[in-house]
Design an enzyme around this catalytic site. Sequence first.
Site, short mmCIF file in Angstrom:
data_model
loop_
_atom_site.label_atom_id
_atom_site.label_comp_id
_atom_site.label_asym_id
_atom_site.label_seq_id
_atom_site.Cartn_x
_atom_site.Cartn_y
_atom_site.Cartn_z
CD GLU A 408 -16.34 16.60 22.76
OE1 GLU A 408 -15.38 16.11 22.15
OE2 GLU A 408 -17.50 16.61 22.30
CD GLU A 488 -17.05 11.11 23.19
OE1 GLU A 488 -16.62 11.26 22.02
OE2 GLU A 488 -17.77 11.95 23.76
#
Length: 959
Positions: A408, A488
């Site tokens: 991220e 995820e």
Amino acid sequence: MPSYFEDLTPGTGLRRPRAAFTSDAGRLSLTGTWLFRLSATAEGAPLDFLGPEPPPGGFTELPVPSHWVLHGHGVPRYTNTAYPFPIDPPHVPDDNPTGDHRLAFDLPAGWRTADSVLRFEGVDSCFRVWLNGQCLGTAKGSRLPAEFDAGPALRPGPNVLAVRVHRWSSGSYLEDQDMWWLPGIFREVALLERPVGGVDDFFVHAGYDHVTGRGTLTVDTGAPALISVPELGIEDLPAGREATGLAVEPWTAETPRLYDGHLTTHGERVPLRLGFRTVAITGGLLTVNGTPLLLRGVNRHEHDPDHGRALSVATMRADLLLMKRHNVNAVRTAHYPPHPAFLDLCDELGMWVVDECDIETHGFIHADWRGNPADDPRWEPMLLDRMRRMVERDKNHPSVVVWSLGNESHHGRNFGVLADWTRSRDPGRPLHYERDRSYRHSDFYSLMYTPVDEVERIGRREEAVPPETADDPELEARRRALPFLLCEYAHAMGNGPGSLAAYQRVFERYPRCQGGFVWEWIDHGFRRRTADGREYFGYGGDFGDHPHGGTFCIDGLVFPDRTPSPGLAELKKVFQPVTVELAGARLRVANRHAFRDLSHLRFTWTLEDDGRRVAAGELPVPRVPAGQAAELPVPRLPAAAGEGWLTVRAELAGDEPWAAAGHEVAWAQFAVSAPAARPVGPGRAARRRGDVIALGAGLFDARTGVLGRLGPLALDGPRLDIWRAPTDNDRGMGANSVAREWHRAGLDRMEHRTVSVAPREDRLVVEARVAAAGTERALRVRYTWTAAGPDLRLEVHVVPEGPWDDLPLPRLGVRLTLPADCDAVRWFGRGPGEAYPDSREAARVGLFATTVAGLQTPYVVPQENGHRAEVRWAELGGPRHRLRIEGAPHFGLTARRWTTGDLAAARHPTDLVERDRVYVNLDLAHHGLGSASCGPGPLPEHRLIPTETAFALLFRALP
């Protein structure tokens, strides 16, 4: 000129990164009790603790490894995405807590001081080190090792090691990893003897050719060395020379075969643990030893409720044993490299590992990614240093099959630098990076929290073209050919996650979808106690930390003390590597292992009649090869008088390193007979007697029609109830919050108005309207009571009224209260644990018993919990009386000693105070759990949309 903790260098005085290994050379552990002093700022911290003289006042004792904020020096701080300091790269605030650590130690007699190395396994976030007053250097990169040449500063006998650690540094901008900010020397410190002619570094290449079934071995090292692997007949193979045609058993996560060997120079002997395997992306699929993988994975932060990231090896092993016992086969080391001992254990026990670099700049999202280090060439040295240190440290682990460039951090040129260097240094492992949606630097198409239907489209290669590749046909063609991973998914926050089974069905249906990693393994709560000594776990904001991410760190499959949650039980069932299906008179046993046959399992069956075992036996399942199936006849079963259930179990036939013989790996259950229909006798007349209405054994309030007594048992209800204490997934994230819609619609404050109470010759009919103040949205409900013998039968008919649109209900059922001594609970239905519409695979049909307290799931953040599904009958009672409830055919059961409002208002379980009643919900249906705390909500089929509905229950007071 910026200070060393604010500059853009990885450090000073650092030795080249290298593999983590042990040897027969001396190793002096420097862990233990150190002296410690905390200063509020870096500039205000005096350098008066470097020399041999005793340090001045202000120092106290502190264990190392540890985080000083967990020992009374400041507070831990949790954030999810926001930096806990202004976005002003590479600068940090003047208020920069600085911890000075000092250790006096004696060098063992005979220690070879020349070329000695001082090694730190992990220091958060930046540090400077002195040995006997001589500065050895500085380092950043909290979850990575740092080594310094210590020989010139070492002395025989007494020595003084001094380390200054800064909480914030320029490196902190790369470590915004959805976790607690925990400064300190949190991994081991050691002094390493480096003999002349010793091994500085080495790279093991242990390949396996699945076509020939043979292995190859090369060990590259800078020093002249010899390799021996006695079990393979390798003796004194020169480093750099390849041994071929080795008759080896390959290493896999299912069969983690390791070969012991050693690497020897004239000055040092290094033990080797070799796993032969070859990783490749072939035909658009991630393969190991020629076989495509299906990753049944979890994301794992390092966390301990008392010690933070200062984990013991025993704790790491406990994590892996729990994972293996719950059918997890893969770990993504979110969002940094783990302690090196964890990877040793993954090699030993068997786990596919995605090793993730210590890079995340998520906080720049709040600046629209302006200044993001990922795209700033000035930050390249720091980012590349972190990638190099991870790859070099972990390159010899067979369990590590994928390198992750980080997490991220948006996109930018520096990821290209990391990818190019890594591919050059280690072409034998593919690379992963999710957040650059062009995937130009990734060997995987990867997303987070993608809805099930979109994953299915990806499996069919019918997904939409992302904007990042829309104008580049060559790049788009590359992306579309990549294997797909959900790095995820299924946010395991609180009660949930939902839809695990739906995701797994898609993974198994489409080869391109090679699985994923549930977020995440553990709740990051810290153990605390109330003033009166009751234990609970704290989260963001509980320590006076601000800004903070609140409860968002409580998002694991295990509680902070590693107690498995119901979500982990669900995951185990969904991940099970064996399936059994019933088709007519035959059972089909399918082996979902990628490499292992079923000879290590023993299959048994049991037949239960109304929950009581009446027959059992063993199933003669053959050695089904990986990926194949076998059929065998259903065992001869005796006739069941009531509801019959056949349960087939797959258990370990012998001990494994991760579980003992008899451990249940998989199970399946099949209904083989239905219960006989219950005859309904003639109804009795309802008679009014003053303020009450009598019907059979029941007494009702003549004004409201509410049942107040059943035989000797005093109760209150049942009445319609649609509210539940919102789960974390109900609360959702941002605009994706069904709980916000519920509160806006007033579903938490519904009021009851009795329309009519009508006693009749064979029944009692009560009409009511249930609605919230200020709204026209309502539920019309009709309660029809009939009596036959000792039984009271209730039929509930519900009709929505007003503009419900697409607003789902939290639950639909009735609620009643019982006396406080109704503590014992027995039921025939699904159990033994809780179950909800989209998280029910782990609950099997059976006869179960517990207490009201035993029905509760003590989530760190209180919320809806404890629902037992598909209950045929339940009995709640105490020493004086019991209530039996039967479904027509099923209902959902919840019983607590506090109200739903109490549960919704509590911030920690210790806030819940037992009342003098037992509150019982009997539900027809629940809204699904979903994963909206950081993902999609429940699937459409699990949304509880209001519609005209009827359900029935039977009540009987028992002696």
